[in-house]
Design a protein around this motif. Sequence first.
Motif, short mmCIF file in Angstrom:
data_model
loop_
_atom_site.label_atom_id
_atom_site.label_comp_id
_atom_site.label_asym_id
_atom_site.label_seq_id
_atom_site.Cartn_x
_atom_site.Cartn_y
_atom_site.Cartn_z
N ILE A 26 -8.54 24.26 12.39
CA ILE A 26 -8.08 22.93 11.97
C ILE A 26 -6.56 22.96 11.84
CG2 ILE A 26 -10.19 22.29 10.75
CD1 ILE A 26 -8.64 22.83 8.13
N ASP A 27 -5.94 21.81 12.03
CA ASP A 27 -4.51 21.66 11.84
C ASP A 27 -4.30 21.02 10.48
OD1 ASP A 27 -1.80 21.22 11.89
OD2 ASP A 27 -1.81 20.05 13.74
N SER A 28 -3.95 21.82 9.49
CA SER A 28 -3.84 21.30 8.12
C SER A 28 -2.68 20.34 7.96
CB SER A 28 -3.72 22.46 7.12
OG SER A 28 -2.57 23.23 7.38
N SER A 29 -1.77 20.29 8.92
CA SER A 29 -0.65 19.34 8.81
C SER A 29 -1.14 17.90 9.00
CB SER A 29 0.43 19.67 9.84
OG SER A 29 -0.04 19.46 11.15
N ASP A 30 -2.36 17.72 9.49
CA ASP A 30 -2.94 16.39 9.67
C ASP A 30 -3.63 15.88 8.40
OD1 ASP A 30 -2.14 16.41 12.32
OD2 ASP A 30 -4.05 17.17 13.05
N ILE A 31 -3.66 16.72 7.35
CA ILE A 31 -4.41 16.38 6.14
C ILE A 31 -3.44 16.25 4.96
CG2 ILE A 31 -6.23 17.11 4.55
CD1 ILE A 31 -7.34 18.80 6.88
N THR A 32 -3.64 15.20 4.18
CA THR A 32 -2.88 15.00 2.95
C THR A 32 -3.81 15.30 1.78
OG1 THR A 32 -1.59 13.25 3.99
CG2 THR A 32 -1.59 13.31 1.60
N VAL A 33 -3.29 16.04 0.81
CA VAL A 33 -4.06 16.40 -0.38
C VAL A 33 -3.40 15.77 -1.60
CG1 VAL A 33 -4.87 18.31 -1.83
CG2 VAL A 33 -4.73 18.61 0.65
N SER A 34 -4.21 15.10 -2.41
CA SER A 34 -3.72 14.61 -3.69
C SER A 34 -4.75 14.97 -4.75
CB SER A 34 -3.47 13.10 -3.65
OG SER A 34 -4.65 12.40 -3.37
N VAL A 35 -4.28 15.16 -5.97
CA VAL A 35 -5.18 15.55 -7.06
C VAL A 35 -4.83 14.72 -8.30
CG1 VAL A 35 -6.01 17.46 -8.49
CG2 VAL A 35 -5.23 17.92 -6.16
N ARG A 36 -5.86 14.20 -8.92
CA ARG A 36 -5.67 13.44 -10.16
C ARG A 36 -6.82 13.77 -11.09
NH1 ARG A 36 -2.95 9.05 -12.35
NH2 ARG A 36 -4.27 7.66 -13.56
N HIS A 37 -6.49 14.35 -12.24
CA HIS A 37 -7.46 14.73 -13.27
C HIS A 37 -8.58 15.60 -12.70
CE1 HIS A 37 -5.38 12.04 -15.95
NE2 HIS A 37 -5.62 11.00 -15.14
N GLY A 38 -8.22 16.54 -11.82
CA GLY A 38 -9.19 17.48 -11.26
C GLY A 38 -9.96 16.98 -10.06
N ALA A 39 -9.76 15.72 -9.68
CA ALA A 39 -10.43 15.17 -8.50
C ALA A 39 -9.50 15.31 -7.30
CB ALA A 39 -10.79 13.70 -8.72
N VAL A 40 -9.94 16.03 -6.29
CA VAL A 40 -9.14 16.29 -5.10
C VAL A 40 -9.50 15.25 -4.03
CG1 VAL A 40 -8.63 17.95 -3.27
CG2 VAL A 40 -9.06 18.75 -5.61
N THR A 41 -8.47 14.60 -3.48
CA THR A 41 -8.67 13.63 -2.41
C THR A 41 -8.05 14.17 -1.13
OG1 THR A 41 -8.60 11.78 -3.97
CG2 THR A 41 -8.25 11.26 -1.64
N VAL A 54 -15.19 21.13 8.60
CA VAL A 54 -14.61 22.43 8.25
C VAL A 54 -13.57 22.25 7.15
CG1 VAL A 54 -13.15 24.30 9.12
CG2 VAL A 54 -15.11 23.54 10.45
N ALA A 55 -12.73 21.24 7.27
CA ALA A 55 -11.69 20.99 6.26
C ALA A 55 -12.31 20.67 4.90
CB ALA A 55 -10.77 19.85 6.71
N VAL A 56 -13.31 19.81 4.90
CA VAL A 56 -13.95 19.42 3.64
C VAL A 56 -14.64 20.62 3.00
CG1 VAL A 56 -15.79 18.00 2.65
CG2 VAL A 56 -14.18 17.00 4.27
N GLU A 57 -15.34 21.42 3.80
CA GLU A 57 -16.03 22.59 3.26
C GLU A 57 -15.04 23.63 2.72
OE1 GLU A 57 -19.25 23.09 2.48
OE2 GLU A 57 -19.33 20.97 3.03
#
Length: 153
Positions: A26-41, A54-57
């Motif tokens: 996977i190319d992780s540069s295509d994915i944005t990660v944000s976290v708020r109160h322990g919830a990962v988006t 694969v990215a979600v798992e």
Amino acid sequence: MALTSDEIDLKLMSAALDELGWTPNIDSSDITVSVRHGAVTLSGEMHTYPQKLVAVEAVRRLYGMIALIDEITVAKGLPSPGDAKIQQGAADTLKRAIDVPEQVKATAQQGVISLSGEVLWQHEREAAARAVRYLKGVSAIHNLIVVHPRRGR
């Protein structure tokens, strides 16, 4: 000393980014990660449905995460075989899968496969989704299969 909510979120974000960076295929540069109160988006766009899975798992394995919100989409600009071919491929694949009962059916619309029917076991429901996830052109799977175990066994 206990960590604050913001510190926990920063650690989770760092761990998620690390996990995505270490994950092959996977190319992780295509994915944005944000976290708020322990919830990962997770958001962004992947080229194929299997890459999205694969990215979600990879992130699902994180310790301390309260929830995982998957907002990753599958690129629509890539050539697709069309819904008729996706549906036929799904039907053929389900027919060949020895762990999927014959009453499970698949339809395709705009690259989304919808699985339906009734099975006796959860593992059969999961096997049906696994069987079709790698078909070319699939952008999502809606697993609507109902598990109805028999009584008196």
